[in-house]
Design a protein around this motif. Structure first.
Motif, short mmCIF file in Angstrom:
data_model
loop_
_atom_site.label_atom_id
_atom_site.label_comp_id
_atom_site.label_asym_id
_atom_site.label_seq_id
_atom_site.Cartn_x
_atom_site.Cartn_y
_atom_site.Cartn_z
N ARG A 197 0.77 -1.23 -0.29
CA ARG A 197 -0.26 -0.07 0.00
C ARG A 197 0.57 1.03 0.10
NH1 ARG A 197 -5.54 -0.88 1.59
NH2 ARG A 197 -5.82 -2.21 2.50
N SER A 234 -7.73 11.08 -7.30
CA SER A 234 -9.60 10.15 -6.72
C SER A 234 -9.31 10.59 -5.39
CB SER A 234 -9.63 8.89 -6.84
OG SER A 234 -8.22 8.08 -6.26
N GLU A 255 -10.12 8.49 -2.31
CA GLU A 255 -8.77 7.73 -2.35
C GLU A 255 -7.86 7.58 -2.47
OE1 GLU A 255 -10.64 5.52 -5.64
OE2 GLU A 255 -11.35 6.77 -4.24
N GLN A 256 -7.23 8.29 -2.98
CA GLN A 256 -5.63 8.80 -3.74
C GLN A 256 -5.38 10.39 -2.89
OE1 GLN A 256 -6.25 8.26 -7.46
NE2 GLN A 256 -4.24 7.89 -8.04
N THR A 311 -6.45 10.47 0.25
CA THR A 311 -6.55 10.35 1.33
C THR A 311 -4.98 8.48 1.52
OG1 THR A 311 -8.52 8.73 1.24
CG2 THR A 311 -8.49 10.90 2.03
N ASP A 329 -4.88 6.18 0.66
CA ASP A 329 -5.97 4.53 0.24
C ASP A 329 -5.31 3.94 -0.96
OD1 ASP A 329 -6.93 5.18 2.94
OD2 ASP A 329 -9.35 5.51 1.97
N ALA A 382 -5.66 2.32 -3.97
CA ALA A 382 -6.26 2.82 -5.00
C ALA A 382 -6.42 1.54 -6.56
CB ALA A 382 -5.90 4.02 -6.29
N ALA A 406 -10.55 4.19 -9.41
CA ALA A 406 -9.44 5.53 -9.36
C ALA A 406 -9.52 6.10 -10.58
CB ALA A 406 -8.76 5.51 -8.32
N VAL A 455 -11.66 15.26 -1.72
CA VAL A 455 -12.44 14.06 -0.88
C VAL A 455 -14.18 14.89 -0.03
CG1 VAL A 455 -12.10 13.51 1.89
CG2 VAL A 455 -10.32 13.51 0.40
N LYS A 469 -18.03 10.02 -5.08
CA LYS A 469 -16.12 9.74 -3.85
C LYS A 469 -16.40 8.49 -3.35
CE LYS A 469 -16.65 14.35 -3.41
NZ LYS A 469 -15.83 15.08 -4.29
N ASP A 470 -17.23 7.51 -3.43
CA ASP A 470 -17.60 6.07 -2.85
C ASP A 470 -17.07 6.05 -4.10
OD1 ASP A 470 -17.47 3.33 -2.08
OD2 ASP A 470 -19.71 4.10 -1.35
N PRO A 471 -15.95 4.47 -4.57
CA PRO A 471 -15.57 4.21 -5.69
C PRO A 471 -16.31 3.14 -5.79
CG PRO A 471 -13.71 4.41 -3.85
CD PRO A 471 -15.19 4.96 -3.18
#
Length: 519
Positions: A167, A181, A183-184, A186, A188, A190, A194, A230, A253-255
């Motif tokens: 990760r 994205s 998630e990127q 923050t 997290d 991807a 993403a 975000v 926002k939610d993948p």
């Protein structure tokens, strides 16, 4: 494109440098040419980066990731530096076209029909990226080239295989701000969603001239921009109404709520008219034509005389890879043999199952696997090309290459003789006119790593034909690996019973360079 600067090397890795294409935090990018006149984009790495203990592994990952994704919308790896060399470098296909970022900055947003077709083409590119098990992770306007026949998605430098368990370290941001994205942003992991988010952000830029989280001309701080990505809703003012629902879904926002690349293509519907070639703005068509003309001049210009001091020594070409390069200066020690791409499964067949991998991409075609790229056209000529394969080519031709018996078995498979049989039949351009069967045995396992291909005639000029693999499968039907799709070949009749196959770059090791007519 800029001229070479004083002090720039004349050659890197045996490839002649012609001009500068750009530079950045990682290194410099040059326009280069092969011995046969093919244009390459050659990326070098800053020497201080090369001294980073972990950089070699990251650079090696970039090479492998780039090479895994092969499609009409992506450029392919042609060659790369041997282990321990300085500077490290990577050579890929070159597309003489502006990036979306450059075009919008100079000319403004694309018209709606062009944006819709750009969306469809890039969605198809994402499908091929996903099929290769890769996440691009840095889709942005600068990484989309607006070629004359289709757009291209380039630079997988920070891509990572989906199955890689590692990760991003906590707090790190991988990608380009403004097109990341959530998630990127923050830190997290991807995945493919993403890339869908970033693609939608790129399409907003193409349609409006700005990003979904940036006002025109605005330059917010990185923390502010990441917060918007975000938490804030995207700004979609100026997006064509027909694209609004789709782009809004892609920017969720939610993948898990975003459509997949396949669903994106389905919602965009089938291609209309002449596709990208018909929707591209006339000014863009003129721009790419000018770039192609400039490229032809550079590729055919005589080599300038070397100024003292003598050029830096460069590694010699591996055996069987084309015309010999100039000898090293007497004081230079022999360079190490060039490393090949990792072999095994699909990657192994990609390097060993063809006479030469990705020698030349031709413009045009039907948009399927292996379709051409403007970067790899033969040097254009005003004279008309023949439209049908001459009768003198009909029949069966065979050749035997040495294989790679001395390879290390890790970075390159150890193989025995590399046998090739090609059968040609009558046919015209765009028709299947031949069949190639290759057979090459791995020393350790005895597996046949060869592939069988149907060959489509793409072009014929004089005694030279340009062929594309319309289909490809393992010669051994029980094999579990996948053969590469879209291999392209340049073959010249050098005598009534002799064909010569152009070989260049690291991936043609062990292949036969000559075929003779079977009696």
């Amino acid at each position: 494109m800029e001229p070479l600067r004083p002090g720039d090397p004349l050659d890197i890795g045996g490839y002649r440098l012609l001009a500068r294409l750009g530079e950045g935090g990682m290194g410099e990018v040059f326009l280069a040419r092969t011995a046969s006149g093919r244009a390459l984009a050659l990326k070098t790495v800053h020497r201080e980066l090369s001294r980073d203990p972990g950089f070699a592994d990251r650079f090696d990952r970039e090479i492998r990731t780039n090479d895994r994704v092969r499609s009409p919308w992506t450029v392919s790896v042609v060659d790369f530096s041997p282990a321990g060399s300085s500077p490290q470098w990577l050579a890929t296909e070159y597309v003489p076209a502006p990036s979306l970022a450059d075009w919008v900055r100079r000319e403004g947003p694309l018209p709606e029909p062009a944006v819709r077709i750009l969306a469809r083409e890039l969605a198809a590119a994402l499908v091929s990226v996903r099929a290769a098990g890769v996440v691009h992770r840095d889709i942005k306007p600068a990484n989309v080239l607006l070629g004359p026949e289709r757009p291209f998605l380039i630079d997988f430098g920070i891509a990572r295989a989906v199955r890689d368990p590692r990760r991003t370290r906590t707090g790190a941001v991988i990608g380009t701000p403004g097109y990341l994205s959530p998630e990127q942003a923050t830190g997290d992991t991807a995945g493919h969603p993403a890339d869908v988010f970033s693609l939608a952000a790129v399409l907003v830029h193409a349609a409006t001239g700005g990003g979904p989280f940036l006002a025109h001309g605005e330059e917010p701080s990185l923390p502010v921009l990441l917060y918007r990505i975000v938490h804030d809703e995207p700004r979609l003012d100026g997006v064509p109404p027909s694209l609004l629902p789709l782009l809004r879904d892609c920017l969720a926002k939610d993948p898990g709520l975003r459509p997949t690349a396949e669903e994106l293509g389905s919602r965009l519907g089938p291609a209309e008219g002449d596709g990208w070639a018909g929707a591209a703005p006339p000014a863009l068509v003129a721009d790419t034509g000018r770039r192609e003309a400039e490229l032809r001049v550079l590729l055919t210009a005589p080599r300038p005389p070397a100024a003292p001091p003598a050029p830096l020594p460069v590694p010699p070409e591996p055996a069987g890879s084309g015309p010999a390069m100039p000898p090293l200066p007497p004081a230079a020690s022999p360079a190490p043999a060039r490393r090949r791409l990792l072999l095994g499964g699909a990657a192994g067949s990609a390097a060993l199952a063809a006479l030469v991998l990705l020698l030349l991409r031709l413009a045009g075609g039907d948009g399927g696997d292996g379709d051409g790229k403007a970067a790899d056209r033969p040097t254009p000529s005003p004279s008309p090309a023949a439209s049908a394969l001459p009768a003198s080519w009909a029949g069966t031709w065979t050749g035997l290459g040495p294989g790679t018996p001395d390879a290390d078995g890790i970075t390159r498979a150890r193989t025995r003789d590399f046998a090739v049989t090609v059968t040609f039949q009558a046919g015209s351009v765009s028709e299947v006119t031949g069949r190639q069967v290759s057979s090459v045995r791995e020393v350790s396992s005895g597996r046949d790593l060869g592939c069988t291909e149907a060959l489509e005639l793409r072009q014929l000029r004089g005694a030279t034909v340009y062929l594309a693999a319309a289909t490809s499968r393992p010669t051994d039907r029980t094999a579990t690996f996948d053969c590469p799709k879209g291999n392209l070949y340049v073959v010249t009749m050098t005598g009534p019973d002799t064909l010569t196959v152009e070989l260049e770059g690291a991936q043609s090791a062990g292949a036969p360079s000559t075929l003779t007519r079977a009696r």
